[in-house]
Design a protein around this motif. Structure first.
Motif, PDB file in Angstrom:
ATOM      1  N   ASN A 274       0.803  -1.225   0.000  1.00 53.93           N
ATOM      2  CA  ASN A 274       0.000   0.000   0.000  1.00 53.93           C
ATOM      3  C   ASN A 274       0.835   1.275   0.000  1.00 53.93           C
ATOM      4  O   ASN A 274       0.382   2.305   0.472  1.00 53.93           O
ATOM      5  CB  ASN A 274      -0.987   0.001   1.168  1.00 53.93           C
ATOM      6  CG  ASN A 274      -1.879  -1.218   1.144  1.00 53.93           C
ATOM      7  OD1 ASN A 274      -2.330  -1.637   0.080  1.00 53.93           O
ATOM      8  ND2 ASN A 274      -2.105  -1.813   2.293  1.00 53.93           N
ATOM      9  N   LEU A 275       2.063   1.195  -0.516  1.00 57.68           N
ATOM     10  CA  LEU A 275       2.905   2.385  -0.683  1.00 57.68           C
ATOM     11  C   LEU A 275       3.292   2.481  -2.155  1.00 57.68           C
ATOM     12  O   LEU A 275       4.020   1.640  -2.658  1.00 57.68           O
ATOM     13  CB  LEU A 275       4.170   2.312   0.165  1.00 57.68           C
ATOM     14  CG  LEU A 275       4.024   2.446   1.667  1.00 57.68           C
ATOM     15  CD1 LEU A 275       5.389   2.367   2.336  1.00 57.68           C
ATOM     16  CD2 LEU A 275       3.341   3.742   2.030  1.00 57.68           C
ATOM     17  N   ALA A 276       2.819   3.514  -2.816  1.00 59.15           N
ATOM     18  CA  ALA A 276       3.163   3.695  -4.221  1.00 59.15           C
ATOM     19  C   ALA A 276       4.614   4.133  -4.330  1.00 59.15           C
ATOM     20  O   ALA A 276       5.040   5.070  -3.657  1.00 59.15           O
ATOM     21  CB  ALA A 276       2.239   4.730  -4.848  1.00 59.15           C
ATOM     22  N   ALA A 277       5.385   3.448  -5.137  1.00 55.92           N
ATOM     23  CA  ALA A 277       6.780   3.778  -5.427  1.00 55.92           C
ATOM     24  C   ALA A 277       7.664   3.817  -4.180  1.00 55.92           C
ATOM     25  O   ALA A 277       8.664   4.521  -4.153  1.00 55.92           O
ATOM     26  CB  ALA A 277       6.860   5.109  -6.171  1.00 55.92           C
TER      27      ALA A 277
ATOM     28  N   VAL B 237      -1.118  13.296   8.888  1.00 55.22           N
ATOM     29  CA  VAL B 237      -1.859  12.217   8.239  1.00 55.22           C
ATOM     30  C   VAL B 237      -0.961  11.577   7.173  1.00 55.22           C
ATOM     31  O   VAL B 237      -0.378  12.286   6.346  1.00 55.22           O
ATOM     32  CB  VAL B 237      -3.160  12.760   7.596  1.00 55.22           C
ATOM     33  CG1 VAL B 237      -3.873  11.669   6.812  1.00 55.22           C
ATOM     34  CG2 VAL B 237      -4.064  13.343   8.664  1.00 55.22           C
ATOM     35  N   PRO B 238      -0.827  10.250   7.171  1.00 53.43           N
ATOM     36  CA  PRO B 238       0.032   9.591   6.177  1.00 53.43           C
ATOM     37  C   PRO B 238      -0.636   9.540   4.809  1.00 53.43           C
ATOM     38  O   PRO B 238      -1.853   9.441   4.699  1.00 53.43           O
ATOM     39  CB  PRO B 238       0.219   8.184   6.749  1.00 53.43           C
ATOM     40  CG  PRO B 238      -0.994   7.957   7.583  1.00 53.43           C
ATOM     41  CD  PRO B 238      -1.394   9.293   8.120  1.00 53.43           C
ATOM     42  N   TYR B 239       0.194   9.607   3.778  1.00 53.81           N
ATOM     43  CA  TYR B 239      -0.311   9.511   2.421  1.00 53.81           C
ATOM     44  C   TYR B 239       0.702   8.800   1.538  1.00 53.81           C
ATOM     45  O   TYR B 239       1.854   8.631   1.898  1.00 53.81           O
ATOM     46  CB  TYR B 239      -0.640  10.901   1.862  1.00 53.81           C
ATOM     47  CG  TYR B 239       0.569  11.787   1.688  1.00 53.81           C
ATOM     48  CD1 TYR B 239       1.256  11.831   0.480  1.00 53.81           C
ATOM     49  CD2 TYR B 239       1.017  12.592   2.726  1.00 53.81           C
ATOM     50  CE1 TYR B 239       2.369  12.631   0.329  1.00 53.81           C
ATOM     51  CE2 TYR B 239       2.129  13.393   2.575  1.00 53.81           C
ATOM     52  CZ  TYR B 239       2.805  13.410   1.367  1.00 53.81           C
ATOM     53  OH  TYR B 239       3.913  14.207   1.215  1.00 53.81           O
TER      54      TYR B 239
ATOM     55  N   ALA C 244      -4.328  10.286   0.746  1.00 55.16           N
ATOM     56  CA  ALA C 244      -4.249   9.758   2.110  1.00 55.16           C
ATOM     57  C   ALA C 244      -4.372   8.238   2.099  1.00 55.16           C
ATOM     58  O   ALA C 244      -5.091   7.665   1.279  1.00 55.16           O
ATOM     59  CB  ALA C 244      -5.339  10.367   2.974  1.00 55.16           C
ATOM     60  N   LEU C 245      -3.642   7.583   3.011  1.00 60.05           N
ATOM     61  CA  LEU C 245      -3.755   6.131   3.150  1.00 60.05           C
ATOM     62  C   LEU C 245      -5.167   5.775   3.582  1.00 60.05           C
ATOM     63  O   LEU C 245      -5.735   6.427   4.453  1.00 60.05           O
ATOM     64  CB  LEU C 245      -2.781   5.613   4.210  1.00 60.05           C
ATOM     65  CG  LEU C 245      -1.312   5.529   3.867  1.00 60.05           C
ATOM     66  CD1 LEU C 245      -0.525   5.036   5.078  1.00 60.05           C
ATOM     67  CD2 LEU C 245      -1.059   4.630   2.685  1.00 60.05           C
ATOM     68  N   THR C 246      -5.705   4.740   2.986  1.00 59.34           N
ATOM     69  CA  THR C 246      -7.022   4.266   3.394  1.00 59.34           C
ATOM     70  C   THR C 246      -6.929   2.918   4.110  1.00 59.34           C
ATOM     71  O   THR C 246      -7.851   2.523   4.804  1.00 59.34           O
ATOM     72  CB  THR C 246      -7.959   4.127   2.179  1.00 59.34           C
ATOM     73  OG1 THR C 246      -7.331   3.277   1.212  1.00 59.34           O
ATOM     74  CG2 THR C 246      -8.231   5.501   1.556  1.00 59.34           C
ATOM     75  N   VAL C 247      -5.813   2.222   3.915  1.00 54.17           N
ATOM     76  CA  VAL C 247      -5.526   0.967   4.608  1.00 54.17           C
ATOM     77  C   VAL C 247      -4.097   1.038   5.116  1.00 54.17           C
ATOM     78  O   VAL C 247      -3.295   1.837   4.634  1.00 54.17           O
ATOM     79  CB  VAL C 247      -5.715  -0.266   3.695  1.00 54.17           C
ATOM     80  CG1 VAL C 247      -7.168  -0.447   3.324  1.00 54.17           C
ATOM     81  CG2 VAL C 247      -4.861  -0.166   2.458  1.00 54.17           C
ATOM     82  N   ALA C 248      -3.774   0.205   6.079  1.00 47.91           N
ATOM     83  CA  ALA C 248      -2.429   0.222   6.664  1.00 47.91           C
ATOM     84  C   ALA C 248      -1.372  -0.066   5.604  1.00 47.91           C
ATOM     85  O   ALA C 248      -1.564  -0.894   4.714  1.00 47.91           O
ATOM     86  CB  ALA C 248      -2.333  -0.795   7.788  1.00 47.91           C
TER      87      ALA C 248
END
Length: 172
Positions: free
Chosen positions: A120-123, A133-135, A142-146
């Protein structure tokens, strides 16, 4: 005149301490435990744990920078996987000085530790906005899942997890 109890008379003159046999038995037990435990407590276990702690602390540092400066900051794992280093940056790509080393260059993982993957982390980028807030970096959503970053050394793994909305960093 005070006299000792007849059953205690023989012990009054005995010196206190351990016998040689007792000492040898204790040392044999300690040696057996050490032989069994040493392979389980290998250097890789400690190394990957230390690197996971350092990565988690650096992610927290990026989050605190974003909150105190009121702008987006990111931790970029570079190209991979496997990832062998990471860089602290502003969202525009300017490298940020690391608080402990003072370096603005990529911070390599020590020894044989690599980040073998992310979810769930792009690149391979985790960022934080001014509210903490993490993104993800693609495109600043914004992150929607861990999100997770898995570190590995010699088959020993530790996982750093970033919780959506709160940005809580946890080690598994």
């Amino acid at each position: 005149m005070v006299t000792a109890h007849p059953a205690a008379r023989g012990r009054l003159g005995d010196p206190a301490g351990f016998t040689l046999i007792e000492l040898v038995v204790v040392l044999a037990i300690a040696a057996t435990v050490a032989v069994v435990m040493v392979p389980k407590l290998s250097n890789e276990t400690f190394l990957v744990g230390t690197q996971a702690d350092r990565l988690a602390n650096d992610i927290r540092y990026v989050q605190s920078l974003a909150m105190t400066q009121g702008q987006r900051y990111v931790l970029d794992l570079g190209s991979g996987p496997p990832y062998t280093a990471y860089t602290l940056k502003t969202s525009s790509g300017v490298a940020v000085r690391h608080p402990a080393s003072g370096l603005t260059t990529a911070l390599p993982f020590d020894g044989a530790v690599t980040a073998t993957g992310t979810t769930n982390l792009a690149a391979g980028v985790i960022g934080f906005d001014g509210r903490g807030v993490p993104y993800t970096n693609s495109p600043f959503s914004a992150l929607t899942v861990a999100a997770t970053i898995t570190l590995d050394s010699g088959g020993r793994e530790r996982v750093v997890t970033i919780t959506p909305q709160t940005g809580r960093i946890a080690l598994q």
